[in-house]
Design a protein around this motif. Structure first.
Motif, mmCIF file in Angstrom:
data_model
loop_
_atom_site.group_PDB
_atom_site.id
_atom_site.type_symbol
_atom_site.label_atom_id
_atom_site.label_comp_id
_atom_site.label_asym_id
_atom_site.label_seq_id
_atom_site.Cartn_x
_atom_site.Cartn_y
_atom_site.Cartn_z
ATOM 1 N N TYR A 414 0.831 -1.204 0.000
ATOM 2 C CA TYR A 414 0.000 0.000 0.000
ATOM 3 C C TYR A 414 0.867 1.257 0.000
ATOM 4 C CZ TYR A 414 -4.776 -1.740 0.436
ATOM 5 O OH TYR A 414 -5.993 -2.297 0.172
ATOM 6 N N THR A 415 1.894 1.221 0.839
ATOM 7 C CA THR A 415 2.763 2.389 0.935
ATOM 8 C C THR A 415 3.442 2.683 -0.401
ATOM 9 O OG1 THR A 415 3.126 1.921 3.269
ATOM 10 C CG2 THR A 415 4.701 3.377 2.194
ATOM 11 N N ALA A 427 -3.264 12.691 -6.199
ATOM 12 C CA ALA A 427 -3.578 12.833 -4.776
ATOM 13 C C ALA A 427 -4.877 12.111 -4.416
ATOM 14 C CB ALA A 427 -3.675 14.304 -4.412
ATOM 15 N N VAL A 428 -5.869 12.222 -5.285
ATOM 16 C CA VAL A 428 -7.170 11.593 -4.986
ATOM 17 C C VAL A 428 -7.020 10.075 -4.862
ATOM 18 C CG1 VAL A 428 -9.537 11.296 -5.784
ATOM 19 C CG2 VAL A 428 -8.355 13.458 -6.189
ATOM 20 N N ASP A 429 -6.273 9.487 -5.788
ATOM 21 C CA ASP A 429 -6.053 8.049 -5.735
ATOM 22 C C ASP A 429 -5.293 7.649 -4.478
ATOM 23 O OD1 ASP A 429 -7.358 7.720 -8.067
ATOM 24 O OD2 ASP A 429 -5.561 7.582 -9.324
ATOM 25 N N ALA A 430 -4.318 8.481 -4.121
ATOM 26 C CA ALA A 430 -3.525 8.190 -2.925
ATOM 27 C C ALA A 430 -4.421 8.155 -1.686
ATOM 28 C CB ALA A 430 -2.426 9.231 -2.749
ATOM 29 N N GLU A 435 -7.454 5.207 2.535
ATOM 30 C CA GLU A 435 -8.687 4.843 3.235
ATOM 31 C C GLU A 435 -8.975 3.350 3.133
ATOM 32 O OE1 GLU A 435 -11.347 7.547 1.383
ATOM 33 O OE2 GLU A 435 -10.961 9.142 2.852
ATOM 34 N N GLU A 436 -8.727 2.821 1.944
ATOM 35 C CA GLU A 436 -8.920 1.386 1.728
ATOM 36 C C GLU A 436 -8.024 0.574 2.664
ATOM 37 O OE1 GLU A 436 -8.765 0.303 -2.482
ATOM 38 O OE2 GLU A 436 -7.619 -1.465 -1.866
ATOM 39 N N MET A 437 -6.802 1.061 2.792
ATOM 40 C CA MET A 437 -5.830 0.388 3.638
ATOM 41 C C MET A 437 -6.268 0.367 5.101
ATOM 42 S SD MET A 437 -1.991 1.778 4.024
ATOM 43 C CE MET A 437 -1.294 1.749 5.637
ATOM 44 N N VAL A 438 -6.713 1.528 5.578
ATOM 45 C CA VAL A 438 -7.155 1.614 6.968
ATOM 46 C C VAL A 438 -8.394 0.736 7.179
ATOM 47 C CG1 VAL A 438 -8.017 3.171 8.774
ATOM 48 C CG2 VAL A 438 -6.156 3.897 7.283
ATOM 49 N N TYR A 443 -2.304 -0.820 9.564
ATOM 50 C CA TYR A 443 -1.950 0.441 10.199
ATOM 51 C C TYR A 443 -0.829 1.147 9.449
ATOM 52 C CZ TYR A 443 -4.746 -1.663 13.834
ATOM 53 O OH TYR A 443 -5.777 -2.253 14.509
ATOM 54 N N PRO A 444 -1.037 2.416 9.125
ATOM 55 C CA PRO A 444 -0.023 3.154 8.353
ATOM 56 C C PRO A 444 1.257 3.362 9.157
ATOM 57 C CG PRO A 444 -1.744 4.633 9.122
ATOM 58 C CD PRO A 444 -2.194 3.252 9.450
ATOM 59 N N SER A 445 2.353 3.480 8.448
ATOM 60 C CA SER A 445 3.641 3.724 9.093
ATOM 61 C C SER A 445 4.123 5.118 8.696
ATOM 62 C CB SER A 445 4.651 2.681 8.635
ATOM 63 O OG SER A 445 4.933 2.868 7.271
ATOM 64 N N LEU A 446 5.296 5.474 9.172
ATOM 65 C CA LEU A 446 5.876 6.768 8.810
ATOM 66 C C LEU A 446 6.048 6.877 7.294
ATOM 67 C CD1 LEU A 446 8.587 7.263 11.577
ATOM 68 C CD2 LEU A 446 6.494 8.595 11.252
ATOM 69 N N ALA A 447 6.451 5.752 6.675
ATOM 70 C CA ALA A 447 6.662 5.764 5.227
ATOM 71 C C ALA A 447 5.349 6.012 4.480
ATOM 72 C CB ALA A 447 7.290 4.446 4.783
ATOM 73 N N THR A 448 4.245 5.466 5.022
ATOM 74 C CA THR A 448 2.950 5.688 4.382
ATOM 75 C C THR A 448 2.644 7.178 4.321
ATOM 76 O OG1 THR A 448 2.274 3.690 5.562
ATOM 77 C CG2 THR A 448 0.565 4.864 4.346
ATOM 78 N N PHE A 449 2.933 7.865 5.417
ATOM 79 C CA PHE A 449 2.666 9.307 5.459
ATOM 80 C C PHE A 449 3.623 10.091 4.568
ATOM 81 C CE2 PHE A 449 -0.035 8.244 9.003
ATOM 82 C CZ PHE A 449 -1.091 9.125 8.812
ATOM 83 N N THR A 450 4.827 9.579 4.409
ATOM 84 C CA THR A 450 5.725 10.213 3.446
ATOM 85 C C THR A 450 5.069 10.195 2.064
ATOM 86 O OG1 THR A 450 7.595 9.378 4.702
ATOM 87 C CG2 THR A 450 8.056 10.167 2.482
ATOM 88 N N GLY A 451 4.472 9.060 1.720
ATOM 89 C CA GLY A 451 3.792 8.937 0.434
ATOM 90 C C GLY A 451 2.599 9.866 0.317
#
Length: 590
Positions: A414-415, A427-430, A435-438, A443-451
DNA sequence: ATAGGGTTAG
């Protein structure tokens, strides 16, 4: 006359068969096996085929798909299918990691109506256990009951192992408790099941109650403690064990590595009188994990006889520590070494990562050609690495195709996809992916938020980016320098330099050069001397050799007409030799 | 014959 001829013929036949049988007691090469099979076919000696199959299975040290194909060909074309050869083949495939194929053969055997043996069941169960194929395992269990093999120790042990590997400890325990006769392997299977499910207390109880322990029982419990971070107990067990082998030492070394105590790991490694390949890999990977590339390389160079796995470990070390050129160079060396190695999935996962870091647009097609050439089969790990590579090369559709084809979409996948959308301005797809991932409880990580932040940044969505940045703490995450850097870039590009500077000033850690560099770049975009000078001073201090920062500030000065300051900086830049790092070109490899 | 130690992706 006729009578004598028939008798002679019988005699000859007898001799041939006797010779063949004795031939089939020795180790065969693949070519010899093929010759013998041809002979068998020409002379109609089909009843010898099962012996041949057995001998191929016993003789094979290095597995290849062509050997597997050959064995299957014998089975399928046999005029008289027999259970023994099929069981041998199932065992053969499951021993060599061909689990799907092994299970398929098992199903075929059932369809042919061949009576299965305990041998058949334990092999087929092993295949399901290793490939975590629940449906297959359950259906075999049903067959085991139907054919009345539920009293056989080997089959029962295989069942215990199956449920342990499936993580179903209730059923594993049920099968285990029903066993009248248990051997060490049965105990070891239930022990490793408890360890796998993280139940160290139950595992310890089983360990203490085992009527007989072998070195594997000791190793299992030792590595269990090491993996949960209780290195003292692991060490104590290590000292108490009656017999040690490579795995015991390696498990303890690995425990020290994971606990961050690389010195103790190294001392143990040095004390080992004999080391195997895995000892070296553990140590190299240990240094890699803690960022000590030099020590890893030193060990790698000390190693006389390198194998594929040690090459993989060292290539991975470079790729993980942001040295993609070195990773590719070592990959080339591996391909051109005196002893040639066939790169495998592990090699390619690192190589793809290295290509992605370099960001060479052409890498994608090169990699694919290479993977085809070496017969690499795609898996989720490789696909995830390729998603990142294709996304960086701008081929977001290909990245999406790979993402959709994943067996299991995990955090890393996902990340990678979110990041891919981010750098491609989607951005919309991201957000949709996030949301799909959550929703899928990942659970998102720091790298997910970088993305995610990258996505907002590329789309210039300042408010959304800010909200996203602030929401990190709701996920229990503390933003790192990278995240601050993106925020500064986002605010700065929007002309909100004051805010960006305030954000930096309120950082809980020291801003790195990336953060200050972002402010400097933004200042240059908006020709702002005030923040440009502040940012530049920090950049100069943190990275005195990078001329790009000086050139940015020079541009700012020039843009506001401060020619003297600009010229002063340009002079400094000219004085410095531009240090170009010689790259290793991926495309030069053929 | 059945089991234990290691290397891969954002």
């Amino acid at each position: 006359m006729e009578h004598r001829l028939i008798s002679l013929n019988c005699c000859l036949n007898h001799l041939i068969i006797k010779n063949l049988r004795s031939l089939l007691n020795e180790r065969l090469t693949f070519d010899q096996a093929k010759q013998i099979h041809a002979f068998i076919l020409i002379n109609g000696l089909n009843h010898i085929e099962p012996l041949l199959v057995r001998q191929i299975v016993l003789s094979t040290r290095i597995f290849s798909t062509s050997i597997a194909r050959f064995v299957k060909q014998i089975l399928y074309h046999s005029r008289k299918p027999d259970a023994f050869s099929w069981s041998c083949a199932i065992r053969f495939l499951s021993q060599h990691g061909q689990f799907k194929e092994a299970f398929f053969l098992y199903v075929q055997q059932q369809r042919l109506g061949l009576y299965p043996s305990s041998f058949t069941f334990s092999s087929a169960l092993k295949a399901c256990a290793w490939s975590v194929f629940k449906m297959g395992g359950l259906s075999i269990h049903a067959q085991v009951d139907k054919y009345g093999f539920c009293g056989c120790v080997y089959v029962q042990t295989a069942l215990v192992d199956l449920y342990s590997k499936l993580g179903d400890m209730n059923t594993a325990q049920k099968v285990f408790d029903k066993m009248v006769e248990k051997n060490v392997v049965s105990w070891n299977s239930i022990l490793s099941g408890h360890l796998k499910s993280g139940n160290i207390i139950e595992a310890r109880r089983v360990f203490d109650h085992m009527p007989k322990k072998d070195v594997i029982s000791w190793n299992s419990i030792l590595s269990g403690y090491a993996k949960m971070g209780n290195i003292d107990e692991a060490f104590s067990l290590f000292q108490r064990m009656p017999e040690r082998n490579f795995a015991s030492w390696n498990a303890l070394i690995s425990g020290y590595v994971d606990s961050g105590n690389i010195e103790s790991a190294r001392s143990l490694f040095d004390v080992m009188s004999q080391k195997n390949s895995i000892s070296w890999i553990t140590m190299i990977a240990g240094y890699s994990k803690w960022g000590d590339v030099a020590s890893a390389r030193e060990l790698f160079d000390q190693l006389g006889e390198k194998d594929l796995l040690t090459f993989n470990a060292m290539i991975a070390c470079y790729a993980q520590n942001s040295q993609p050129n070195e990773a590719l160079q070592l990959f080339n060396e591996m391909l051109e070494a005196d002893v040639k190695f066939q790169p495998d999935n592990f090699t390619f996962a690192s190589v793809i990562s290295a290509c992605s870091q370099i960001g060479d647009i052409r890498s994608g097609s090169w990699i694919e050609t290479y993977m085809e050439k070496f017969g690499i089969e795609m898996n989720d790990h490789l696909a995830t690495a390729l998603i990142d590579l294709y996304a960086k090369c701008g081929d977001i559709n290909k990245a999406y195709d790979l993402f959709d084809g994943l067996r299991k979409k995990d955090l890393v996948a996902y990340t990678a996809m979110i990041f891919g959308c981010g750098i491609n301005g989607r951005a919309v797809d991201a957000i949709k992916l996030f949301e799909e991932m959550v929703d899928n409880q990942i659970y998102p990580s720091l790298a997910t938020f970088t993305g995610l932040l990258t996505a907002f940044n590329h789309a210039g969505l300042v408010e959304e980016g800010y909200r996203c940045f602030s929401s990190m703490k709701d996920h229990g995450l503390v933003p790192s320098n990278d995240h601050y850097g993106i925020m500064v870039d986002l605010l700065g590009r929007a002309g909100r330099l004051e805010e960006a500077y305030k954000l930096i000033k309120n950082m809980p850690m020291h801003p790195n050069v990336g953060v200050w560099g972002a402010l400097l770049l933004a200042s240059s975009l908006h020709n702002n001397v005030e923040f440009g000078e502040i940012a530049a001073q920090y950049c100069f201090k943190l990275e005195p050799d990078t001329i790009a920062y000086k050139s940015l500030l020079a541009n700012i000065y020039a843009s506001v007409g401060r020619w003297d300051d600009s010229r002063r900086l340009r002079k400094i830049i000219k004085g410095k030799n531009s240090t170009k790092i010689p790259g290793c070109s991926w495309t030069e490899v053929t």
